[in-house]
Design a protein around this motif. Structure first.
Motif, short mmCIF file in Angstrom:
data_model
loop_
_atom_site.label_atom_id
_atom_site.label_comp_id
_atom_site.label_asym_id
_atom_site.label_seq_id
_atom_site.Cartn_x
_atom_site.Cartn_y
_atom_site.Cartn_z
N GLU A 176 0.83 -1.21 0.00
CA GLU A 176 0.00 0.00 0.00
C GLU A 176 0.87 1.26 0.00
N ALA A 177 1.97 1.22 0.77
CA ALA A 177 2.88 2.37 0.84
C ALA A 177 3.50 2.63 -0.54
N ILE A 178 3.92 1.56 -1.21
CA ILE A 178 4.51 1.72 -2.55
C ILE A 178 3.47 2.23 -3.54
N ASN A 179 2.22 1.74 -3.39
CA ASN A 179 1.13 2.24 -4.25
C ASN A 179 0.93 3.74 -4.09
N SER A 215 0.45 11.81 -10.39
CA SER A 215 -0.15 13.16 -10.31
C SER A 215 0.93 14.25 -10.29
N GLY A 216 2.15 13.88 -10.70
CA GLY A 216 3.19 14.90 -10.91
C GLY A 216 4.05 15.23 -9.71
N ILE A 217 3.93 14.45 -8.63
CA ILE A 217 4.78 14.71 -7.45
C ILE A 217 6.10 13.97 -7.63
N ASP A 218 7.20 14.67 -7.41
CA ASP A 218 8.53 14.06 -7.60
C ASP A 218 8.94 13.33 -6.33
N VAL A 219 8.53 12.07 -6.22
CA VAL A 219 8.82 11.29 -5.00
C VAL A 219 9.54 10.00 -5.37
N HIS A 220 10.59 9.69 -4.62
CA HIS A 220 11.30 8.42 -4.71
C HIS A 220 11.49 7.91 -3.28
N PHE A 221 12.02 6.69 -3.17
CA PHE A 221 12.37 6.18 -1.85
C PHE A 221 13.64 5.35 -1.98
N ASP A 222 14.31 5.12 -0.85
CA ASP A 222 15.47 4.23 -0.89
C ASP A 222 15.26 3.05 0.04
N VAL A 223 16.00 1.98 -0.24
CA VAL A 223 15.89 0.74 0.55
C VAL A 223 17.28 0.15 0.73
N TYR A 224 17.45 -0.61 1.81
CA TYR A 224 18.67 -1.42 1.94
C TYR A 224 18.24 -2.88 1.93
N MET A 266 17.12 -5.35 14.78
CA MET A 266 15.82 -6.02 14.92
C MET A 266 15.49 -6.74 13.62
N GLU A 267 15.26 -8.02 13.74
CA GLU A 267 14.93 -8.85 12.57
C GLU A 267 13.41 -8.78 12.37
N VAL A 268 12.94 -7.68 11.75
CA VAL A 268 11.49 -7.42 11.74
C VAL A 268 10.92 -7.11 10.36
N LEU A 269 11.71 -7.34 9.30
CA LEU A 269 11.22 -7.03 7.95
C LEU A 269 10.97 -8.32 7.17
N SER A 270 10.12 -8.21 6.14
CA SER A 270 9.81 -9.38 5.33
C SER A 270 10.66 -9.37 4.07
N GLU A 271 11.19 -10.53 3.74
CA GLU A 271 12.03 -10.70 2.53
C GLU A 271 11.26 -10.26 1.28
N LYS A 272 9.97 -10.63 1.22
CA LYS A 272 9.14 -10.27 0.06
C LYS A 272 9.03 -8.75 -0.09
N ASN A 273 8.89 -8.06 1.04
CA ASN A 273 8.78 -6.60 0.99
C ASN A 273 10.09 -5.96 0.57
N VAL A 274 11.20 -6.52 1.04
CA VAL A 274 12.51 -5.98 0.62
C VAL A 274 12.61 -6.13 -0.90
N ASP A 275 12.18 -7.28 -1.42
CA ASP A 275 12.17 -7.49 -2.88
C ASP A 275 11.35 -6.42 -3.58
N LYS A 276 10.14 -6.18 -3.06
CA LYS A 276 9.26 -5.18 -3.68
C LYS A 276 9.94 -3.83 -3.74
N GLY A 277 10.63 -3.50 -2.65
CA GLY A 277 11.33 -2.21 -2.59
C GLY A 277 12.45 -2.12 -3.60
N VAL A 278 13.29 -3.15 -3.65
CA VAL A 278 14.46 -3.12 -4.54
C VAL A 278 14.02 -3.07 -6.01
N ILE A 279 12.97 -3.81 -6.34
CA ILE A 279 12.54 -3.95 -7.74
C ILE A 279 11.82 -2.71 -8.26
N ASN A 280 11.17 -1.97 -7.39
CA ASN A 280 10.32 -0.86 -7.82
C ASN A 280 11.09 0.18 -8.64
N PRO A 281 10.52 0.67 -9.74
CA PRO A 281 11.26 1.61 -10.60
C PRO A 281 11.59 2.95 -9.91
#
Length: 531
Positions: free
Chosen positions: A263-266, A274-283, A381-396
């Motif tokens: 939902e956050a990535i959406n 809508s023209g907003i210049d937004v990106h994000f970073d992930v590790y 803290m080991e609190v993140l999901s591998e699938k979510n990390v994938d979603k983050g890395v792959i996103n354009p």
């Protein structure tokens, strides 16, 4: 023709996202002068890149080597250089080392650095960047202005709203720092002293950043149950002000909240349409590094560290804290102590193990460790999901960052257990996501580490291999590049990068660090229309 450096017979991934191509790269006086077939030319340093990839040096947009004091204690920053990083941006997550109202403000970095190591001889951004210049770092360095640093300078340890006069002062300091070369402005809205800052306060400051064509980066207010609200707030500020927005280390913490990542990535994707210049970073790791006190209820940390410790030592208040913590969503078995001011024997221990050995509840153990170490405890803290990390890395719209600092292997002797991201983030993406799993292509992955960050943060003539650009270049073996650092043994340099050039100077040569310290301080370019 004679070049200073000539890289021959390689495959060039230029950082723009365009397809790779065969070619040679000629460098003179720190600048790329020729790209093409240079087989008949020669140089003082000739690099045979047969079977290797030639790429731009990586730009780490979320780095903490400044607030962890690494740029002063260890200007070589080896763990970053061995990853192919040639530029770091400091002043992230609301904490920068300038501008300071007074030297006391440095308390805002107390959560990360033992202040015994700290001596200051600057106040303004201009003076700070001049000091960094003198350190001759191995990599290029630029800084943002930390909101927490501005705010703490004016309100000290009080946790309260800003007065109109203080707001004027914050704006004035931000304006001045932007003029003196800061690339933008950052917030760390999760931390005690910034929690009270209203969206309006941030938006007023973001307006100034927009005026100077800077970037606004944010460690958002909440990364667990409040993730969506927090992303919406950041996007709303960008929408109102028109500022370029970078969401730092986007993630959903805690299993219960993992479904929120999509939902956050959406939200980011919708904002962009809508023209907003937004990106994000992930590790690329499923464990986070953070201060232990974030496990306490918010009200406990109001007023700063001394107030927090006073409350925790009060038996009645303590009972209330424990009760509220028991209602919390944290899985304490996932939390390990990595850095504490206490006995080094605690490092590497799980909070649940400490509680068990001491025969007390986990909540009580957390409080006791905080009191005993004067509040200075960093955890993993080991609190993140591998699938979510994938979603983050792959996103354009994502970039890769370390959210870490530069260390050398000798730092192991301190007993601190640092996060493996300090040693492995960038090669880990190339090894795991590109080579092994093929979820993102070489060209796109390299762009997330070079061309895209340079474009977003307006770092001129870097991030792309092009004639006329500065020669921040890496040569690596696509079959062998990999991270080696692990949670249990983080002090291991990444492998597979044969050469790293910073401003045309080899800082890694044939896989080994050199004595060259060729980094420059990068300052925002001012336009003719500023006043």
């Amino acid at each position: 023709m004679l070049f200073d450096v000539l890289i021959k017979n390689g495959t060039i991934i230029d950082g723009s996202g365009q397809p790779m191509f065969r070619g040679d790269v000629g460098i003179r006086e720190g600048v790329i002068t020729d790209i093409g077939n240079l087989h008949n030319d020669h140089a003082e340093i000739e690099i045979n890149a047969t079977g290797k990839y030639i790429a731009p040096g990586f730009i780490d947009v979320n780095n903490h080597s400044d607030t962890y004091w690494r740029i002063f204690l260890d200007p070589t920053l080896e763990s970053l250089v061995y990853q192919g990083v040639t530029t770091i941006i400091g002043g992230n997550c609301g904490s920068s080392l300038a501008p300071l109202v007074s030297h006391d403000v440095i308390k805002s970095i107390q959560k990360w650095t033992d202040l015994k190591n700290v001596s200051l001889n600057w106040l303004t951004m201009k003076e700070f960047l001049r000091e960094v210049d003198k350190k001759n770092l191995t990599v290029n360095f630029a800084s943002l202005v930390g909101h927490g640093t501005l705010r703490r300078g004016l309100v000290g340890d009080e946790v309260r709203d800003i007065s109109p006069d203080e707001m004027k002062m914050m704006k004035k300091m931000l304006r001045q720092a932007m003029k003196e070369g800061a690339l933008g402005f950052s917030t760390g809205l999760v931390y005690t002293h910034a929690k009270l800052a209203s969206s309006r306060e941030i938006a007023e400051l973001a307006e100034i950043v927009k005026k100077y064509d800077g970037v606004y980066t944010t460690h958002i207010r909440g990364e667990s149950h409040a993730l969506i609200r927090s992303v919406e707030e950041a996007i709303r500020i960008a929408q109102i002000t028109g500022v370029r927005l970078q969401i730092s280390h986007l993630k959903a913490m805690g299993k219960k909240n993992w479904p929120l990542m999509e939902e956050a990535i959406n939200l980011v994707e919708t904002a962009r349409t809508s023209g907003i210049d937004v990106h994000f970073d992930v590790y690329p790791y499923t464990s986070t590094g953070s201060v232990l006190y974030i496990l306490l209820p918010d009200w406990v940390t109001e007023g700063g560290r001394d107030m927090m410790l006073t409350r925790l030592k009060d038996p009645e208040i303590r009972k209330r804290v424990v009760k509220e913590m028991k209602a919390n969503e944290y899985d304490y078995s996932k939390i390990t102590i990595s850095i504490s001011a206490l006995d080094k024997a605690l490092n590497r221990k799980k909070i649940t193990e400490i509680a068990e050995v001491q025969g007390k509840s986990v909540e009580d153990a957390i409080i006791d460790v905080l009191i005993a170490s004067n509040g200075h405890v960093v955890t993993m803290m080991e609190v993140l999901s591998e699938k979510n990390v994938d979603k983050g890395v792959i996103n354009p719209f994502s970039m890769v960052s370390s959210n870490g600092s530069g260390y050398n292997i000798e730092h192991r002797d301190t007993g601190e257990i640092v996060h493996p991201r300090n040693f492995g983030s960038f090669p880990r993406v190339l090894a795991e996501y590109v080579r092994e799993r093929g979820v993102v292509g070489w060209e796109e992955a390299i762009r997330k580490m070079s061309g895209l960050p340079a474009e977003k943060f307006k770092i001129e003539k870097r991030g792309v291999i092009a004639e006329g650009n500065y020669a921040d270049i890496i040569v690596f073996d696509p079959a062998n590049i990999r991270d080696v650092a692990t949670i249990d043994n983080p002090y291991q340099y990444s492998q597979g990068i044969d050469w790293v050039l910073v401003n045309g100077q080899p800082v890694i040569k044939n896989g080994l660090i050199t004595q060259s310290r060729a980094g420059q301080v990068l300052r925002r370019k001012s336009s003719l229309f500023e006043f």
